[in-house]
Every structure is written in C-alpha cells, then in structure tokens.
Design a protein around this motif. Sequence first.
Motif, PDB file in Angstrom:
ATOM      1  N   LEU A   1       0.811  -1.196   0.000  1.00 23.68           N
ATOM      2  CA  LEU A   1       0.000   0.000   0.000  1.00 23.68           C
ATOM      3  C   LEU A   1       0.852   1.256   0.000  1.00 23.68           C
ATOM      4  O   LEU A   1       0.387   2.296  -0.388  1.00 23.68           O
ATOM      5  N   GLY A   2       2.073   1.180   0.463  1.00 22.27           N
ATOM      6  CA  GLY A   2       2.966   2.326   0.426  1.00 22.27           C
ATOM      7  C   GLY A   2       2.968   3.095   1.739  1.00 22.27           C
ATOM      8  O   GLY A   2       2.278   2.759   2.696  1.00 22.27           O
ATOM      9  N   HIS A   3       3.748   4.152   1.760  1.00 19.94           N
ATOM     10  CA  HIS A   3       3.905   4.982   2.947  1.00 19.94           C
ATOM     11  C   HIS A   3       3.177   6.299   2.746  1.00 19.94           C
ATOM     12  O   HIS A   3       2.950   6.741   1.625  1.00 19.94           O
ATOM     13  N   PRO A  29      12.150  11.836   7.859  1.00 15.55           N
ATOM     14  CA  PRO A  29      12.164  10.372   7.902  1.00 15.55           C
ATOM     15  C   PRO A  29      12.994   9.821   6.742  1.00 15.55           C
ATOM     16  O   PRO A  29      13.139  10.476   5.707  1.00 15.55           O
ATOM     17  N   PRO A  30      13.558   8.618   6.895  1.00 19.57           N
ATOM     18  CA  PRO A  30      14.384   8.066   5.810  1.00 19.57           C
ATOM     19  C   PRO A  30      13.549   7.782   4.568  1.00 19.57           C
ATOM     20  O   PRO A  30      12.365   7.464   4.656  1.00 19.57           O
ATOM     21  N   LYS A  31      14.193   7.905   3.404  1.00 18.90           N
ATOM     22  CA  LYS A  31      13.501   7.627   2.148  1.00 18.90           C
ATOM     23  C   LYS A  31      13.504   6.133   1.895  1.00 18.90           C
ATOM     24  O   LYS A  31      14.494   5.441   2.110  1.00 18.90           O
ATOM     25  N   CYS A  32      12.393   5.632   1.402  1.00 19.55           N
ATOM     26  CA  CYS A  32      12.231   4.212   1.122  1.00 19.55           C
ATOM     27  C   CYS A  32      12.587   3.952  -0.344  1.00 19.55           C
ATOM     28  O   CYS A  32      11.962   4.514  -1.255  1.00 19.55           O
ATOM     29  N   CYS A  35       9.704   2.684  -2.538  1.00 16.58           N
ATOM     30  CA  CYS A  35       8.723   3.699  -2.914  1.00 16.58           C
ATOM     31  C   CYS A  35       9.261   4.587  -4.026  1.00 16.58           C
ATOM     32  O   CYS A  35       8.531   4.976  -4.936  1.00 16.58           O
ATOM     33  N   ILE A  36      10.544   4.917  -3.967  1.00 15.42           N
ATOM     34  CA  ILE A  36      11.150   5.756  -5.011  1.00 15.42           C
ATOM     35  C   ILE A  36      11.105   5.031  -6.353  1.00 15.42           C
ATOM     36  O   ILE A  36      10.741   5.602  -7.376  1.00 15.42           O
TER      37      ILE A  36
END
Length: 113
Positions: A1-3, A29-32, A35-36
């Motif tokens: 579902l994602g962040h 917050p750290p980048k996923c 998701c990128i």
Amino acid sequence: LGHANYRATHTVASQVRTSGTPVNLSVLPPKCDHCIMGKQTRSPVPKVREGVRSSERGGVFFIDATGDQCTRSASGNICSLDIIDDFSSYGWSFPVSSKDACSVQLRSFLIAR
C-alpha cells in the motif's frame, strides 16, 4: 500500500507533539528505496520512427516472448509470443504454454507465411 507522504507524516507528528508527546521534527524520515522505484515513470516511446523500415512485407519481424503471466488462459497457456511485421506494422499474438514452446510456434509461423 505504500507509505504516507512527508507532509502528512509531518502534520500528524506536529499534532502529536502539541498533545505533549515528545517528537523530533528536525530530521526528515528516511527515504524508502522501494517507494522511489515505484514512483518512477518509464521513458515514453518515441513518436518518430528511427532507422530504415523494411522494404518488403515479411522482410523483418520483431519478436517478443512475454514471461509467465499471473493467471492461465482458458486453454491453459501462461505465455504469449508477439510478432510484428516491420513493413506493415501488422502484429500477431500467439498464446503458448511456456517459453520453451515459443520456438515451435515461431517455426510454424515462418513456414506458414
């Protein structure tokens, strides 16, 4: 579902902070990485043809064998063999049971034409 995106995360953290819960908002917050990668778009297909087109029908074919699909067809096939004629841009799509069967289907296509 994602962040949730950063703005939504910051808004919720700000509301929690005002209620008395200690939250450090100075660090993002750290980048996923997943998701990128999921948000990246593919390059568009060029609208103008590059290179010289075949001068006769059936002179050059483009062939693509797709991999295993998620569901089987009614006849039990899970792969497809796509063939496109360079001269006419006419395409054929043949359902095949596996990638191993693509060579047999391609051979029968070339003999039949």
